[in-house]
Design an enzyme around this catalytic site. Structure first.
Site, PDB file in Angstrom:
ATOM      1  N   GLY A  26       0.841  -1.207   0.000  1.00 50.33           N
ATOM      2  CA  GLY A  26       0.000   0.000   0.000  1.00 50.33           C
ATOM      3  C   GLY A  26       0.871   1.250   0.000  1.00 50.33           C
ATOM      4  O   GLY A  26       1.884   1.301   0.710  1.00 50.33           O
ATOM      5  N   VAL A  41      16.878   8.328  -1.601  1.00 49.80           N
ATOM      6  CA  VAL A  41      17.664   7.177  -2.078  1.00 49.80           C
ATOM      7  C   VAL A  41      18.397   7.562  -3.369  1.00 49.80           C
ATOM      8  O   VAL A  41      19.606   7.348  -3.505  1.00 49.80           O
ATOM      9  CB  VAL A  41      16.745   5.945  -2.318  1.00 49.80           C
ATOM     10  CG1 VAL A  41      17.499   4.835  -3.039  1.00 49.80           C
ATOM     11  CG2 VAL A  41      16.184   5.435  -0.994  1.00 49.80           C
ATOM     12  N   ARG A  51      19.128  10.561  -4.636  1.00 47.30           N
ATOM     13  CA  ARG A  51      20.152  11.611  -4.459  1.00 47.30           C
ATOM     14  C   ARG A  51      21.361  11.088  -3.688  1.00 47.30           C
ATOM     15  O   ARG A  51      22.499  11.419  -4.017  1.00 47.30           O
ATOM     16  CB  ARG A  51      19.528  12.811  -3.732  1.00 47.30           C
ATOM     17  CG  ARG A  51      18.397  13.487  -4.508  1.00 47.30           C
ATOM     18  CD  ARG A  51      18.906  14.657  -5.317  1.00 47.30           C
ATOM     19  NE  ARG A  51      17.901  15.161  -6.228  1.00 47.30           N
ATOM     20  CZ  ARG A  51      17.067  16.186  -5.970  1.00 47.30           C
ATOM     21  NH1 ARG A  51      17.111  16.784  -4.804  1.00 47.30           N
ATOM     22  NH2 ARG A  51      16.219  16.594  -6.889  1.00 47.30           N
ATOM     23  N   ARG A  77       0.916  -5.051  -5.065  1.00 45.73           N
ATOM     24  CA  ARG A  77       1.165  -6.276  -4.307  1.00 45.73           C
ATOM     25  C   ARG A  77       1.414  -7.338  -5.368  1.00 45.73           C
ATOM     26  O   ARG A  77       0.717  -7.372  -6.384  1.00 45.73           O
ATOM     27  CB  ARG A  77      -0.031  -6.597  -3.412  1.00 45.73           C
ATOM     28  CG  ARG A  77      -0.250  -5.478  -2.383  1.00 45.73           C
ATOM     29  CD  ARG A  77      -1.244  -5.821  -1.299  1.00 45.73           C
ATOM     30  NE  ARG A  77      -1.173  -4.829  -0.231  1.00 45.73           N
ATOM     31  CZ  ARG A  77      -1.984  -3.775  -0.105  1.00 45.73           C
ATOM     32  NH1 ARG A  77      -2.956  -3.581  -0.973  1.00 45.73           N
ATOM     33  NH2 ARG A  77      -1.846  -2.927   0.888  1.00 45.73           N
ATOM     34  N   ASP A 136       5.454  -4.880   5.892  1.00 51.16           N
ATOM     35  CA  ASP A 136       5.894  -6.246   6.207  1.00 51.16           C
ATOM     36  C   ASP A 136       6.059  -7.141   4.976  1.00 51.16           C
ATOM     37  O   ASP A 136       7.045  -7.872   4.847  1.00 51.16           O
ATOM     38  CB  ASP A 136       4.858  -6.906   7.125  1.00 51.16           C
ATOM     39  CG  ASP A 136       5.318  -6.870   8.570  1.00 51.16           C
ATOM     40  OD1 ASP A 136       6.504  -6.608   8.801  1.00 51.16           O
ATOM     41  OD2 ASP A 136       4.475  -7.110   9.454  1.00 51.16           O
ATOM     42  N   THR A 180       4.426   2.616   5.933  1.00 48.51           N
ATOM     43  CA  THR A 180       3.007   2.241   5.912  1.00 48.51           C
ATOM     44  C   THR A 180       2.257   3.122   6.897  1.00 48.51           C
ATOM     45  O   THR A 180       2.787   3.440   7.976  1.00 48.51           O
ATOM     46  CB  THR A 180       2.784   0.756   6.286  1.00 48.51           C
ATOM     47  OG1 THR A 180       1.419   0.580   6.696  1.00 48.51           O
ATOM     48  CG2 THR A 180       3.657   0.278   7.439  1.00 48.51           C
ATOM     49  N   ILE A 181       1.035   3.479   6.537  1.00 54.13           N
ATOM     50  CA  ILE A 181       0.249   4.330   7.452  1.00 54.13           C
ATOM     51  C   ILE A 181      -0.154   3.557   8.710  1.00 54.13           C
ATOM     52  O   ILE A 181      -0.574   4.145   9.688  1.00 54.13           O
ATOM     53  CB  ILE A 181      -1.014   4.902   6.774  1.00 54.13           C
ATOM     54  CG1 ILE A 181      -2.001   3.788   6.400  1.00 54.13           C
ATOM     55  CG2 ILE A 181      -0.653   5.759   5.568  1.00 54.13           C
ATOM     56  CD1 ILE A 181      -3.408   4.292   6.140  1.00 54.13           C
ATOM     57  N   ASP A 182      -0.010   2.220   8.695  1.00 58.21           N
ATOM     58  CA  ASP A 182      -0.485   1.403   9.822  1.00 58.21           C
ATOM     59  C   ASP A 182       0.443   1.428  11.043  1.00 58.21           C
ATOM     60  O   ASP A 182       0.038   1.038  12.126  1.00 58.21           O
ATOM     61  CB  ASP A 182      -0.667  -0.061   9.384  1.00 58.21           C
ATOM     62  CG  ASP A 182      -1.623  -0.204   8.216  1.00 58.21           C
ATOM     63  OD1 ASP A 182      -2.474   0.687   8.048  1.00 58.21           O
ATOM     64  OD2 ASP A 182      -1.517  -1.200   7.476  1.00 58.21           O
ATOM     65  N   ASP A 185       2.673  -0.603  11.769  1.00 60.39           N
ATOM     66  CA  ASP A 185       2.638  -1.958  12.338  1.00 60.39           C
ATOM     67  C   ASP A 185       3.909  -2.767  12.060  1.00 60.39           C
ATOM     68  O   ASP A 185       3.877  -3.991  12.091  1.00 60.39           O
ATOM     69  CB  ASP A 185       1.408  -2.715  11.805  1.00 60.39           C
ATOM     70  CG  ASP A 185       1.426  -2.866  10.293  1.00 60.39           C
ATOM     71  OD1 ASP A 185       2.276  -2.234   9.634  1.00 60.39           O
ATOM     72  OD2 ASP A 185       0.601  -3.617   9.755  1.00 60.39           O
ATOM     73  N   ARG A 195     -17.218  15.835  13.900  1.00 58.02           N
ATOM     74  CA  ARG A 195     -17.684  16.319  15.214  1.00 58.02           C
ATOM     75  C   ARG A 195     -18.670  17.487  15.058  1.00 58.02           C
ATOM     76  O   ARG A 195     -19.668  17.563  15.769  1.00 58.02           O
ATOM     77  CB  ARG A 195     -16.498  16.742  16.085  1.00 58.02           C
ATOM     78  CG  ARG A 195     -16.928  17.316  17.438  1.00 58.02           C
ATOM     79  CD  ARG A 195     -15.741  17.756  18.250  1.00 58.02           C
ATOM     80  NE  ARG A 195     -15.014  16.619  18.784  1.00 58.02           N
ATOM     81  CZ  ARG A 195     -15.376  15.945  19.873  1.00 58.02           C
ATOM     82  NH1 ARG A 195     -16.475  16.267  20.531  1.00 58.02           N
ATOM     83  NH2 ARG A 195     -14.661  14.933  20.297  1.00 58.02           N
ATOM     84  N   ARG A 211     -25.976  13.452  17.785  1.00 57.56           N
ATOM     85  CA  ARG A 211     -25.923  12.078  17.293  1.00 57.56           C
ATOM     86  C   ARG A 211     -24.704  11.340  17.835  1.00 57.56           C
ATOM     87  O   ARG A 211     -23.808  11.922  18.442  1.00 57.56           O
ATOM     88  CB  ARG A 211     -25.769  12.095  15.760  1.00 57.56           C
ATOM     89  CG  ARG A 211     -27.046  12.268  15.017  1.00 57.56           C
ATOM     90  CD  ARG A 211     -26.745  12.298  13.521  1.00 57.56           C
ATOM     91  NE  ARG A 211     -27.961  12.497  12.760  1.00 57.56           N
ATOM     92  CZ  ARG A 211     -28.003  13.011  11.546  1.00 57.56           C
ATOM     93  NH1 ARG A 211     -26.901  13.397  10.934  1.00 57.56           N
ATOM     94  NH2 ARG A 211     -29.146  13.152  10.904  1.00 57.56           N
ATOM     95  N   ARG A 240      -5.300  -1.923   9.178  1.00 59.20           N
ATOM     96  CA  ARG A 240      -5.294  -3.381   8.957  1.00 59.20           C
ATOM     97  C   ARG A 240      -5.537  -4.109  10.272  1.00 59.20           C
ATOM     98  O   ARG A 240      -6.603  -3.937  10.847  1.00 59.20           O
ATOM     99  CB  ARG A 240      -3.980  -3.832   8.312  1.00 59.20           C
ATOM    100  CG  ARG A 240      -4.135  -5.150   7.565  1.00 59.20           C
ATOM    101  CD  ARG A 240      -2.836  -5.558   6.905  1.00 59.20           C
ATOM    102  NE  ARG A 240      -2.470  -4.735   5.784  1.00 59.20           N
ATOM    103  CZ  ARG A 240      -2.893  -4.946   4.530  1.00 59.20           C
ATOM    104  NH1 ARG A 240      -3.693  -5.933   4.268  1.00 59.20           N
ATOM    105  NH2 ARG A 240      -2.518  -4.153   3.563  1.00 59.20           N
ATOM    106  N   HIS A 257     -23.804  14.238  22.420  1.00 54.12           N
ATOM    107  CA  HIS A 257     -23.238  13.658  21.195  1.00 54.12           C
ATOM    108  C   HIS A 257     -22.065  12.766  21.599  1.00 54.12           C
ATOM    109  O   HIS A 257     -21.504  12.908  22.692  1.00 54.12           O
ATOM    110  CB  HIS A 257     -22.807  14.734  20.203  1.00 54.12           C
ATOM    111  CG  HIS A 257     -21.763  15.665  20.736  1.00 54.12           C
ATOM    112  ND1 HIS A 257     -22.084  16.741  21.526  1.00 54.12           N
ATOM    113  CD2 HIS A 257     -20.412  15.651  20.621  1.00 54.12           C
ATOM    114  CE1 HIS A 257     -20.969  17.382  21.860  1.00 54.12           C
ATOM    115  NE2 HIS A 257     -19.940  16.728  21.326  1.00 54.12           N
TER     116      HIS A 257
END
Ligand code: F6P
Length: 325
Positions: free
Chosen positions: A16, A28, A30, A77, A108, A130-132, A134, A159, A167, A176, A221
């Site tokens: 991803g 890398v 440069r 992938r 990973d 990765t944004i995760d 992890d 909000r 609500r 993930r 809320h």
């Protein structure tokens, strides 16, 4: 007369995408050129390595990309790379182009590929991206900060309308199987409840009683930030409606979290990691991954890194709940 071949490396992005990938590619390219290396960009991740989608990069090939999300090298992938045949094809291609080492930028899955390639004779250095957040060996992964900030801004917007309508909104963020993005987004936007896959929740204790006590203090809320790994958000929504009568909406933030201009933190870490990855290859070190430990740049053996486990920040989770009353 025999002239010594210029050291040659390649760089690819895989899995991803994440904001900051371009900044890492730039660093890398440069750093390699500064060390008088030849550098190839490989398009579409490991697919490009198998199919020979290589392009020699110049200093100016990576101009004006630092501030852009996504990856100029594209990503994918690659199931073929999970087969011996795929790995053999990639190795042959690397030999054909005289590649002495590859910098692989991703998560990973990308690192597992880098391990296979290193074992097959092409030294690789991985950059966690990765944004995760992890990746067990590193406190930080490129893209995480930008994604958290994006998610926070989106929940801030939610909000406004949740408050106007009295609500409840259940906001699903990515991650993930990990809850890092949800935890930090939840804290930064003052969610009443944060749900993460690392910690089991009990509906009555963690959601229903919290709504009741919140109502008792005059607030009508309620925002729940849930990691995608928790699942079952429609069921949670139904239970809230049945037990409290509140109006409930669910919002899946989705891929909006993966795009956008990277933050300072992502650009700086990407630059530092890109530089260090090239340095490692130039020192003849392969099968490594660069990482952040105690805020400092370190590197690990790839196989050791893949075997590590990342402990969740239970203390921060406790704090999130302690202040969301
Ligand atoms: O690993 C990054 C990530 O965005 C996860 O948070 C999410 O589960 C997954 O990728 C989504 O993958 P895709 O882009 O293939 O839908």
């Amino acid at each position: 007369m025999f002239t010594k071949k210029k050291p040659t490396i390649a760089v690819l992005t895989s899995g991803g995408d994440a904001p900051g990938m371009n900044a890492a590619i730039r660093a890398v390219v440069r750093s390699a050129i500064a060390r008088e290396m030849k550098i190839f960009g490989v398009y579409h991740g490991y697919n490009g390595l198998i199919d020979g989608k290589f392009e020699e990069m110049q200093l100016r090939s990576v101009s004006d990309i630092m501030q852009k999300g996504g990856t100029m090298l594209y990503t994918a992938r690659c199931p073929e790379f999970c087969t011996q045949e795929g790995i053999d094809k990639a190795v042959k291609m690397c030999y054909r182009y005289g590649i002495d080492g590859v910098v692989t930028i991703g998560g990973d899955g990308t690192f597992r590929g880098a391990g296979e390639l290193s074992a097959a004779g092409v030294p690789c250095v991985g950059i966690p991206c990765t944004i995760d957040n992890d990746i067990a060996c590193s406190e930080y992964t490129i893209g995480y900060d930008t994604a958290m900030n994006t998610a926070m801004r989106m929940v801030d917007n939610i909000r406004d309308t949740v408050q106007s309508h009295d609500r409840c909104n259940i906001v699903e963020v990515m991650g993930r199987h990990a809850g890092w993005l949800a935890l930090n987004t939840g804290i930064s936007c003052g969610a009443s409840v944060v749900l993460v896959p690392e910690i089991e929740y009990d509906f009555d204790r963690d959601i229903h009683s919290k709504i009741t006590s919140t109502f008792g203090t005059g607030k009508h809320h309620f925002i729940i930030v849930a990691a995608e790994g928790v699942g079952g958000l429609d069921e949670i929504a139904k239970q809230i409606i049945d037990k409290t009568g509140m109006e409930v909406r669910t919002t899946v933030l989705g891929h909006i979290q993966r795009g956008g201009s990277p933050t300072v933190q992502d650009r700086v870490y990407a630059t530092e990691m890109g530089y260090r990855a090239v340095e490692l290859l130039s020192e003849g070190k392969g099968n490594r991954v660069v990482a952040i430990k105690d805020g400092k740049m370190v590197d690990y053996d790839l196989n050791e890194a893949l075997a590590m486990k990342k402990p969740f920040d239970y203390e921060l989770f406790e704090i999130a709940h302690a202040v969301s009353i």
